[in-house]
Design a protein around this motif. Structure first.
Motif, PDB file in Angstrom:
ATOM      1  N   SER A   1       0.860  -1.189   0.000  1.00 13.14           N
ATOM      2  CA  SER A   1       0.000   0.000   0.000  1.00 13.14           C
ATOM      3  C   SER A   1       0.890   1.230   0.000  1.00 13.14           C
ATOM      4  N   THR A   2       0.366   2.311  -0.549  1.00 16.74           N
ATOM      5  CA  THR A   2       1.137   3.558  -0.564  1.00 16.74           C
ATOM      6  C   THR A   2       1.318   4.054   0.873  1.00 16.74           C
ATOM      7  N   THR A   3       2.408   4.753   1.125  1.00 14.70           N
ATOM      8  CA  THR A   3       2.666   5.291   2.460  1.00 14.70           C
ATOM      9  C   THR A   3       2.036   6.661   2.654  1.00 14.70           C
ATOM     10  N   SER A   4       1.681   7.294   1.553  1.00 18.19           N
ATOM     11  CA  SER A   4       1.004   8.583   1.649  1.00 18.19           C
ATOM     12  C   SER A   4      -0.245   8.563   0.776  1.00 18.19           C
ATOM     13  N   PRO A   5      -1.226   9.381   1.124  1.00 16.85           N
ATOM     14  CA  PRO A   5      -2.475   9.376   0.363  1.00 16.85           C
ATOM     15  C   PRO A   5      -2.281   9.826  -1.084  1.00 16.85           C
ATOM     16  N   LEU A   6      -2.927   9.096  -1.976  1.00 14.14           N
ATOM     17  CA  LEU A   6      -2.985   9.428  -3.394  1.00 14.14           C
ATOM     18  C   LEU A   6      -4.440   9.314  -3.819  1.00 14.14           C
ATOM     19  N   SER A   7      -4.770   9.870  -4.951  1.00 19.03           N
ATOM     20  CA  SER A   7      -6.138   9.796  -5.460  1.00 19.03           C
ATOM     21  C   SER A   7      -6.205   8.751  -6.556  1.00 19.03           C
ATOM     22  N   LEU A   8      -6.933   7.663  -6.287  1.00 17.50           N
ATOM     23  CA  LEU A   8      -7.180   6.628  -7.279  1.00 17.50           C
ATOM     24  C   LEU A   8      -8.615   6.801  -7.744  1.00 17.50           C
ATOM     25  N   ILE A   9      -8.775   7.042  -9.046  1.00 14.59           N
ATOM     26  CA  ILE A   9     -10.094   7.290  -9.624  1.00 14.59           C
ATOM     27  C   ILE A   9     -10.301   6.371 -10.819  1.00 14.59           C
TER      28      ILE A   9
ATOM     29  N   ILE B   1       7.515   6.234  -5.996  1.00 15.11           N
ATOM     30  CA  ILE B   1       6.727   6.383  -4.781  1.00 15.11           C
ATOM     31  C   ILE B   1       7.291   5.444  -3.712  1.00 15.11           C
ATOM     32  N   THR B   2       6.827   5.645  -2.498  1.00 14.59           N
ATOM     33  CA  THR B   2       7.190   4.754  -1.400  1.00 14.59           C
ATOM     34  C   THR B   2       5.948   3.974  -1.001  1.00 14.59           C
ATOM     35  N   VAL B   3       6.119   2.678  -0.862  1.00  9.70           N
ATOM     36  CA  VAL B   3       5.023   1.800  -0.444  1.00  9.70           C
ATOM     37  C   VAL B   3       5.497   0.984   0.754  1.00  9.70           C
ATOM     38  N   VAL B   4       4.536   0.456   1.489  1.00  9.41           N
ATOM     39  CA  VAL B   4       4.850  -0.442   2.593  1.00  9.41           C
ATOM     40  C   VAL B   4       4.320  -1.822   2.228  1.00  9.41           C
ATOM     41  N   VAL B   5       5.174  -2.824   2.401  1.00 11.96           N
ATOM     42  CA  VAL B   5       4.800  -4.190   2.085  1.00 11.96           C
ATOM     43  C   VAL B   5       3.790  -4.659   3.124  1.00 11.96           C
ATOM     44  N   ASP B   6       2.665  -5.194   2.664  1.00 12.01           N
ATOM     45  CA  ASP B   6       1.605  -5.644   3.572  1.00 12.01           C
ATOM     46  C   ASP B   6       2.143  -6.640   4.590  1.00 12.01           C
TER      47      ASP B   6
ATOM     48  N   THR C   1       4.080  -6.048   7.028  1.00 13.66           N
ATOM     49  CA  THR C   1       5.408  -5.686   7.539  1.00 13.66           C
ATOM     50  C   THR C   1       5.431  -4.179   7.772  1.00 13.66           C
ATOM     51  N   SER C   2       6.540  -3.713   8.270  1.00 12.65           N
ATOM     52  CA  SER C   2       6.737  -2.265   8.349  1.00 12.65           C
ATOM     53  C   SER C   2       7.797  -1.839   7.339  1.00 12.65           C
ATOM     54  N   SER C   3       8.115  -2.750   6.404  1.00 13.62           N
ATOM     55  CA  SER C   3       9.153  -2.492   5.400  1.00 13.62           C
ATOM     56  C   SER C   3       8.662  -1.534   4.327  1.00 13.62           C
ATOM     57  N   GLU C   4       9.355  -0.420   4.202  1.00 12.01           N
ATOM     58  CA  GLU C   4       9.063   0.529   3.132  1.00 12.01           C
ATOM     59  C   GLU C   4       9.971   0.244   1.950  1.00 12.01           C
ATOM     60  N   VAL C   5       9.394   0.345   0.754  1.00  5.63           N
ATOM     61  CA  VAL C   5      10.104   0.037  -0.482  1.00  5.63           C
ATOM     62  C   VAL C   5       9.875   1.175  -1.463  1.00  5.63           C
ATOM     63  N   GLU C   6      10.914   1.543  -2.170  1.00  2.77           N
ATOM     64  CA  GLU C   6      10.781   2.496  -3.268  1.00  2.77           C
ATOM     65  C   GLU C   6      10.340   1.724  -4.504  1.00  2.77           C
ATOM     66  N   ALA C   7       9.353   2.259  -5.200  1.00  2.28           N
ATOM     67  CA  ALA C   7       8.832   1.589  -6.394  1.00  2.28           C
ATOM     68  C   ALA C   7       8.461   2.638  -7.432  1.00  2.28           C
ATOM     69  N   GLU C   8       8.255   2.174  -8.635  1.00  5.24           N
ATOM     70  CA  GLU C   8       7.765   3.015  -9.717  1.00  5.24           C
ATOM     71  C   GLU C   8       6.280   2.728  -9.879  1.00  5.24           C
ATOM     72  N   ALA C   9       5.488   3.764 -10.145  1.00  8.30           N
ATOM     73  CA  ALA C   9       4.047   3.600 -10.372  1.00  8.30           C
ATOM     74  C   ALA C   9       3.637   4.491 -11.534  1.00  8.30           C
ATOM     75  N   TYR C  10       2.569   4.104 -12.202  1.00  5.80           N
ATOM     76  CA  TYR C  10       2.067   4.866 -13.339  1.00  5.80           C
ATOM     77  C   TYR C  10       0.949   5.797 -12.876  1.00  5.80           C
ATOM     78  N   PHE C  11       1.167   7.085 -13.082  1.00  7.80           N
ATOM     79  CA  PHE C  11       0.217   8.139 -12.716  1.00  7.80           C
ATOM     80  C   PHE C  11      -0.399   8.723 -13.978  1.00  7.80           C
TER      81      PHE C  11
END
Length: 174
Positions: free
Chosen positions: A38-46, A98-103, A105-115
């Protein structure tokens, strides 16, 4: 001997998830599943035209939700294929870090996402209904209404034409 290029962790939140309409494209690229996240910060998914999901940076301080998705490890060639599929060269999507947290866990991972491309993202967010239209997860119910590229208006700009037309129309009264 030249070292193999490093894989890129990609966060997918819509039709590329396992069990969703476009996942076979990702699977065929040899990109292994790396976990739910899941993302670590709020984003708008529409949900836009053709029930296509779009991720947008939260346009207002009160907008956005944590967005659920999946992580995959994409080789450089798989990432190039994803960029082509997502229309980065046409201005449909843009890939961002973006930064996401692996479900689980408390592990944060840097990833690429399409906006959604910044040229239309906020207008699309508003036309979809703004904060009221935001979702935290693209579900199988959303995907059931998804129209694949083969069922859309012809031409490579079919989705962008639909987005522009959608943005230009007045939303129906609730």
């Amino acid at each position: 001997m030249e070292a193999a290029a490093a894989a890129t962790t990609v966060f997918v939140y819509g039709t590329l998830k396992r069990g969703f309409p476009n996942h076979p494209r990702l699977a065929a690229s040899g990109s292994p599943f790396a976990g739910a996240a899941s993302t670590t910060s709020p984003l708008s998914l529409i949900i836009g035209p053709y029930s296509v999901p779009f991720l947008v940076p939260a346009p207002t301080p009160s907008a956005g939700r944590l967005v659920s998705g999946e992580l995959f490890s994409a080789s450089p060639s798989a990432l190039a294929d994803l960029d082509l599929f997502e229309g980065t060269h046409l201005g449909v999507y843009e890939r961002r870090r973006i930064t996401v947290v692996v479900d689980g866990t408390s592990s944060e991972v840097e990833a690429e996402a399409y906006f959604a491309n910044a040229s239309y993202a906020e207008d699309l967010w508003r036309r979809c209904g703004g904060e009221a239209a935001e979702i935290g997860e693209y579900t199988v119910e959303h995907a059931a209404r998804y129209v694949p590229p083969s069922g859309r208006s012809p031409g490579v700009s079919g989705l962008m034409d639909a987005v522009r037309s959608f943005i230009a129309t007045t939303p129906p009264e609730s």
